[in-house]
Design an enzyme around this catalytic site. Sequence first.
Site, mmCIF file in Angstrom:
data_model
loop_
_atom_site.group_PDB
_atom_site.id
_atom_site.type_symbol
_atom_site.label_atom_id
_atom_site.label_comp_id
_atom_site.label_asym_id
_atom_site.label_seq_id
_atom_site.Cartn_x
_atom_site.Cartn_y
_atom_site.Cartn_z
ATOM 1 C CE LYS A 277 -3.902 -1.826 2.719
ATOM 2 N NZ LYS A 277 -4.962 -1.620 1.717
ATOM 3 N NE ARG A 351 -10.936 -9.877 -1.849
ATOM 4 C CZ ARG A 351 -11.245 -8.993 -2.774
ATOM 5 N NH1 ARG A 351 -11.555 -9.378 -3.998
ATOM 6 N NH2 ARG A 351 -11.270 -7.697 -2.489
HETATM 7 N N1 BES Z 1 -8.143 -3.674 4.488
HETATM 8 C C1 BES Z 1 -8.304 -3.263 3.141
HETATM 9 C C2 BES Z 1 -9.588 -2.454 2.911
HETATM 10 C C3 BES Z 1 -9.658 -1.137 3.633
HETATM 11 C C4 BES Z 1 -9.176 0.000 3.040
HETATM 12 C C5 BES Z 1 -10.255 -1.054 4.878
HETATM 13 C C6 BES Z 1 -9.258 1.206 3.705
HETATM 14 C C7 BES Z 1 -10.343 0.147 5.533
HETATM 15 C C8 BES Z 1 -9.839 1.285 4.948
HETATM 16 C C9 BES Z 1 -8.332 -4.477 2.233
HETATM 17 O O1 BES Z 1 -7.549 -5.547 2.630
HETATM 18 C C10 BES Z 1 -7.816 -4.040 0.899
HETATM 19 O O2 BES Z 1 -6.674 -3.710 0.834
HETATM 20 N N2 BES Z 1 -8.668 -4.045 -0.114
HETATM 21 C C11 BES Z 1 -8.302 -3.640 -1.411
HETATM 22 C C12 BES Z 1 -8.798 -4.687 -2.366
HETATM 23 C C13 BES Z 1 -8.228 -4.533 -3.767
HETATM 24 C C14 BES Z 1 -6.753 -4.830 -3.754
HETATM 25 C C15 BES Z 1 -8.964 -5.491 -4.682
HETATM 26 C C16 BES Z 1 -8.958 -2.289 -1.679
HETATM 27 O O3 BES Z 1 -10.063 -2.049 -1.203
HETATM 28 O O4 BES Z 1 -8.318 -1.467 -2.320
HETATM 29 MN MN MN Z 2 -5.548 -5.367 1.966
#
Ligand code: BES
Ligand code: MN
Length: 500
Positions: A277, A351
Amino acid sequence: MSDAIKVGFVPLAAAPRGILVVFCDDSLKVGPATAKALGAANELVKRAAAAAAFKGKSGAALDILAPEGLKATRLIVIGAGKAEALKASDFLKFGGVAASKLHPGGGAMTIMAELPDDAMTSEQAVAIAAGLRLRAYKFDRYKTKKKDGEEGGALHAEVSLGVSDAAAAKRAFASAGHVVDGVILARDLVNEPPNVLFPEEFARRASQLRKLGVKIEVLDVKAMQKLGMGALLGVGQGSARPSRTVIMRWDGGRKGTAPVAFVGKGVCFDTGGISIKPAGSMEDMKGDMGGAACVVGLLHALAARKAKVNAVGAIGLVENMPDGNAQRPGDIVTSMSGQTIEIINTDAEGRLVLADVLWYVAKRVKPKFMVDLATLTGAIMVALGTEHAGMFSNNDELAERLLTAGLESGEKVWRMPLGPEYDKLIDSQFADMKNTGGRHGGSITAAQFLQRFVDGTPWAHLDIAGTAMGAPKTDINQSWGSGYGVRLLDRLVADHYESK
Ligand code: BES
Ligand code: MN
Ligand code: ZN
């Protein structure tokens, strides 16, 4: 728990101490006991209301210092709006507004739980008491420079609620207070820093529910390998902290009846892994275990109030880190279900964790239904903001019940679609499925992924990325970690799944 607000119940006619809080409707009318307690100060209220343009609208407060003719140090009139239209969540809000009027150091407060036309019911008074405690919560255990009585310091408050039946209110609060404790436990877990709260430590804290009679089973890495939980284990393999799954059982219902089950995403920190990230706000990913925190808080509430229900909580605890041993985009893992998954993006890890825990619960627990909670996608915040959690379900009855429990508790959900057209977006050219579905409908394809692991069990998925943490502060929550979901699911259980 750092809240130090003691709530007691006294008869409505008892002499008030400290700050006096009363209620009026949108015509500034107060109840008979309140009018009596105010005496000559009834006139003062009218004048102050006119001067402050206070109209008694729901949740508004008129604050009168050193009110002439009263012993109270301060008189606070809270608007109840239209008395006919009041819901349970309004009384929580009133409690929150009252708590916001306590001095930073605390002191005494008396709240007259009376509406213009009637004394409040025990449930309504108890909701005010719950709102007080929820509002007063503060996570300050890592602040070393706080002083009693100063902004940011410890709160020592004693609040008495004047009610028509103090004994009944006290009994009802014994139960509701346990639910507040569950919310506070969930908030604490979400707020804890990730160097303190890693999977083993989280499992240890969940294990403390043993004291309430909850049966705890902790699966370590070896046990999960034996079960074939390759999806969950793949996420944790880049971390120095070993993964855990915790199964909690509260058997408060009739013997032999199928339990209700709650499943939580417990990513103790989500760096994104190799698909790392960006740095901005990455610290928020300490809250990526908000689903698991809710499940622990809920099991606390159910066990402490001895709910007449069989309930199971299951949480998958991992840390998602980039490392020489971390999983790669392109890897194919085999889940406990036997289905294979091509990893496209290591940041779509929640997931993967839930896939194995959902399958485990569906097969081993055979519950009446499962509800999972997960801070799963950023996309749900784009769709719904921070007011509603996204709900996905394969069962209309369960979805309806969650919708209603959301409106009653104020922890709202909004139903989102599922369907075969979305499902095919996660088909993979190399494995049974892939872990992302492309740019569009990101929350939906994530839910479709989960549905492939519920094995036909009645199920609902709540995407709480927008509601579990960092949501705007409210009358009953000033904390970053909100504890979202505990009151919603406690309500769902109380309304539909407890034996009499
Ligand atoms: N934990 C994150 C989602 C999230 C983002 C929760 C911001 C709270 C605040 C999750 O694991 C994630 O990174 N999701 C990605 C999925 C994508 C890579 C398909 C997302 O939402 O960008
Ligand atoms: Mn994630
Ligand atoms: Zn995540």
